[in-house]
Write a protein that holds these residues in place. Structure first.
Motif, short mmCIF file in Angstrom:
data_model
loop_
_atom_site.label_atom_id
_atom_site.label_comp_id
_atom_site.label_asym_id
_atom_site.label_seq_id
_atom_site.Cartn_x
_atom_site.Cartn_y
_atom_site.Cartn_z
N ILE A 5 39.26 48.33 25.86
CA ILE A 5 39.67 48.19 27.27
C ILE A 5 39.08 46.91 27.87
O ILE A 5 37.91 46.61 27.68
N GLN A 6 39.93 46.18 28.58
CA GLN A 6 39.47 44.94 29.22
C GLN A 6 39.58 45.05 30.73
O GLN A 6 40.24 45.95 31.24
N ALA A 7 38.93 44.12 31.43
CA ALA A 7 39.04 44.09 32.89
C ALA A 7 40.52 43.91 33.26
O ALA A 7 41.24 43.17 32.58
N PRO A 8 40.99 44.57 34.32
CA PRO A 8 42.40 44.42 34.69
C PRO A 8 42.78 42.97 34.98
O PRO A 8 41.94 42.18 35.40
N ARG A 9 44.04 42.65 34.77
CA ARG A 9 44.57 41.31 35.04
C ARG A 9 44.22 40.87 36.46
O ARG A 9 44.36 41.66 37.42
N GLY A 10 43.77 39.63 36.57
CA GLY A 10 43.47 39.11 37.91
C GLY A 10 42.12 39.52 38.45
O GLY A 10 41.82 39.29 39.61
N THR A 11 41.29 40.17 37.60
CA THR A 11 39.93 40.52 38.03
C THR A 11 38.93 39.87 37.09
O THR A 11 39.31 39.34 36.05
N PHE A 12 37.68 39.88 37.45
CA PHE A 12 36.67 39.20 36.61
C PHE A 12 35.33 39.87 36.82
O PHE A 12 35.09 40.55 37.82
N ASP A 13 34.45 39.69 35.83
CA ASP A 13 33.07 40.14 35.95
C ASP A 13 32.23 38.95 36.43
O ASP A 13 32.55 37.81 36.14
N VAL A 14 31.18 39.25 37.13
CA VAL A 14 30.27 38.19 37.57
C VAL A 14 28.94 38.37 36.86
O VAL A 14 28.31 39.42 36.99
N LEU A 15 28.53 37.36 36.10
CA LEU A 15 27.34 37.50 35.26
C LEU A 15 26.45 36.28 35.35
O LEU A 15 26.90 35.19 35.68
N GLY A 16 25.20 36.48 34.99
CA GLY A 16 24.26 35.38 34.75
C GLY A 16 24.20 34.36 35.87
O GLY A 16 24.05 34.71 37.04
N ASP A 17 24.33 33.07 35.51
CA ASP A 17 24.22 32.01 36.50
C ASP A 17 25.29 32.12 37.58
O ASP A 17 25.07 31.71 38.73
N ASP A 18 26.47 32.64 37.21
CA ASP A 18 27.52 32.80 38.23
C ASP A 18 27.06 33.75 39.32
O ASP A 18 27.35 33.55 40.51
N ALA A 19 26.35 34.80 38.93
CA ALA A 19 25.86 35.76 39.92
C ALA A 19 24.82 35.09 40.82
O ALA A 19 24.83 35.28 42.04
N LEU A 20 23.96 34.26 40.21
CA LEU A 20 22.95 33.57 41.02
C LEU A 20 23.61 32.57 41.97
O LEU A 20 23.20 32.41 43.12
N ALA A 21 24.67 31.88 41.47
CA ALA A 21 25.37 30.91 42.31
C ALA A 21 26.02 31.60 43.51
O ALA A 21 26.03 31.08 44.63
N ARG A 22 26.57 32.79 43.27
CA ARG A 22 27.16 33.54 44.39
C ARG A 22 26.11 33.92 45.41
O ARG A 22 26.32 33.80 46.63
N ASP A 23 24.97 34.39 44.91
CA ASP A 23 23.90 34.77 45.84
C ASP A 23 23.49 33.56 46.69
O ASP A 23 23.26 33.68 47.88
N ALA A 24 23.41 32.39 46.03
CA ALA A 24 23.00 31.19 46.76
C ALA A 24 24.03 30.84 47.83
O ALA A 24 23.68 30.45 48.95
N LEU A 25 25.31 31.03 47.51
CA LEU A 25 26.37 30.75 48.48
C LEU A 25 26.27 31.70 49.68
O LEU A 25 26.35 31.27 50.84
N VAL A 26 26.07 32.96 49.39
CA VAL A 26 25.98 33.95 50.48
C VAL A 26 24.75 33.65 51.35
O VAL A 26 24.81 33.73 52.58
N GLU A 27 23.67 33.26 50.71
CA GLU A 27 22.46 32.90 51.46
C GLU A 27 22.73 31.72 52.38
O GLU A 27 22.31 31.70 53.53
N ALA A 28 23.45 30.72 51.85
CA ALA A 28 23.77 29.53 52.66
C ALA A 28 24.60 29.95 53.87
O ALA A 28 24.37 29.47 54.99
N ALA A 29 25.54 30.86 53.66
CA ALA A 29 26.39 31.32 54.77
C ALA A 29 25.55 32.08 55.79
O ALA A 29 25.66 31.86 57.00
N ARG A 30 24.69 32.95 55.28
CA ARG A 30 23.85 33.73 56.18
C ARG A 30 22.97 32.82 57.05
O ARG A 30 22.81 33.04 58.25
N ARG A 31 22.46 31.76 56.43
CA ARG A 31 21.58 30.85 57.18
C ARG A 31 22.32 30.09 58.27
O ARG A 31 21.73 29.60 59.22
N VAL A 32 23.64 29.96 58.13
CA VAL A 32 24.43 29.31 59.18
C VAL A 32 24.86 30.34 60.22
O VAL A 32 24.81 30.08 61.43
#
Ligand code: AMP
Length: 413
Positions: A5-32
């Motif tokens: 079984i694979q992730a459904p079409r058009g969806t994705f998993d968030v792992l490793g550095d990608d997860a950290l990059a997302r957190d950094a983006l959300v933090e940047a938004a929160r700070r604004v």
């Protein structure tokens, strides 16, 4: 093989550095957003289907073909949220937020669902950071909302940005304009795409969004809504522009900017990035002064925007991501020492240290390698002959009393 079984079409998993990059983006938004007085809101992942049918508009692509709608029993129809504005407005009404000081300013980070054809930057489940300011039609709310989006994009270093703004006027200016536009489309009907032709009466403005060459030619000479604005709409737009100028926000006026959702009135805007491919929209939004009434509430003006998290990440350089620091790695020489090691790691965490414990059944040598790989500052080694503590920076190692490990990692060896 093939039945895995694979992730459904058009969806994705968030792992490793990608997860950290997302957190950094959300933090940047929160700070604004938070210093500007925006508070966090979270709404349910699914809502009554009628919320989107009424709120987003029956004639939109989103409602006509992109919603994940399901029967929840008792003839109740629910839909996975395709966008955030209608749910936030529903919450505003449901919680009587009109009693709070206006405007009520809210921001969200949520995932949304649209049954679109997946491609780079376009997914069936995607994330948006967005805000809504409800209860004031002051042009300063519009300008501030746009400024905040521009500040987030600047903070994350987004490339190739272009901001386009326009005004769609209020219902009154639009009615007069719609007649002119519909007449223009009718007069050139044979050159339009079938899709646009079918929607001449339903949603003529969307013809500006078409890629079809014939339609684009017809639209090049179409009357423009900006020329039909009522005086107060015109003044509102002028005021928004003056405020953006004062704040140094660079924008272009694009009289053909029509956003995909029906609820917009007056100010609309969109950020695109030429660092993205065909899906160039980074974020956009606008004012929706009639939406509350459409949802059955008392009138309340509002404005909001949403920016795609995946698009923002694609349009920006990867943020410097560092794995979380590890203060202490607890290694142990024999299985008999596992309980003592477990307790030491738990105590260290309770005392506020980032402490890890060997969990993979490795040999002592393997554990020390693992501690090194994790970048641990100190390693406590529990052995039959006692406990030793190693400073991984200096390489110094000494035997310590087991209950002084914490004292040592605070004060150095
Ligand atoms: P909209 O709600 O359609 O105005 O979209 C606002 C922003 O959300 C867009 O500018 C994109 O950045 C992002 N977005 C919209 N739809 C998708 C999708 N299917 N996949 C990824 N991002 C999307």
């Amino acid at each position: 093989m093939s039945d895995r079984i694979q992730a459904p079409r058009g969806t994705f998993d968030v792992l490793g550095d990608d997860a950290l990059a997302r957190d950094a983006l959300v933090e940047a938004a929160r700070r604004v957003l938070e210093p500007a007085g925006y508070g966090r809101i979270e709404t349910p992942t699914f809502e009554a289907t009628s919320l989107f049918a009424r709120g987003v508009g029956e004639s939109t692509d989103v409602v006509q073909k992109e919603m994940y709608t399901f029967d929840a029993g008792d003839s109740e129809s629910l839909t996975l949220r395709p966008e955030g504005t209608a749910p936030v407005c529903r919450a505003y009404l449901e919680h009587g937020m009109h009693k709070l000081p206006q405007p009520v300013k809210l921001w969200y980070l949520s995932s949304f669902f649209r049954r679109e054809r997946p491609q780079k930057g376009r997914y069936r489940q995607f994330w948006q950071i967005g805000l809504e300011a409800i209860g004031s039609d002051d042009p300063a709310v519009d300008a501030e909302a746009i400024l905040l989006l521009s500040e987030i994009l600047e903070a994350i270093g987004s490339r190739g940005l272009r901001l386009r703004i326009s005004s769609l006027g209020t219902a009154a200016s639009r009615t007069a304009y719609r007649e002119e536009l519909t007449a223009h489309l009718r007069a050139n009907e044979d050159r339009l795409s079938q899709e646009v032709r079918e929607r001449i009466d339903l949603n003529p403005l969307r013809a500006f969004d078409a890629d079809h060459p014939g339609t684009r030619e017809v639209m090049a000479s179409a009357p423009l809504l900006l020329d039909f604005l009522a005086d107060d709409d015109h003044e509102h737009f002028e005021a928004v522009k003056e405020l953006l100028d004062a704040a140094g926000v660079v924008y272009e006026i694009d009289p053909t900017l029509v956003r995909g959702l029906d609820y917009y009135t007056r100010t609309v805007f969109e950020y695109t990035s030429d660092a993205l491919g065909a899906q160039s929209g980074v974020g956009g939004g606008g004012r929706y002064d009639g939406l509350m009434e459409q949802l059955g509430g008392a009138p309340a003006p509002g404005i909001g925007w949403a920016a795609g998290v995946e698009r923002m990440l694609l349009a920006s350089p990867p943020p410097p991501v560092a794995p979380p620091p590890v203060d202490l790695y607890v290694a142990y020489a024999t299985p008999e020492l596992r309980v003592a090691a477990f307790k030491l790691a738990a105590d260290a965490r309770r005392a506020g240290h980032a402490a890890r414990l060997e969990l993979g059944g490795r040999s002592l040598k393997g554990q020390l390698k693992q501690a090194d790989r994790a970048g641990a500052r100190y390693v406590a080694i529990l052995g039959d002959e006692g406990t030793s503590l190693k400073d991984m920076q200096s390489g110094e190692q000494k035997t310590v009393e087991p209950d002084t490990v914490m004292h040592h990692i605070r004060g150095g060896l």
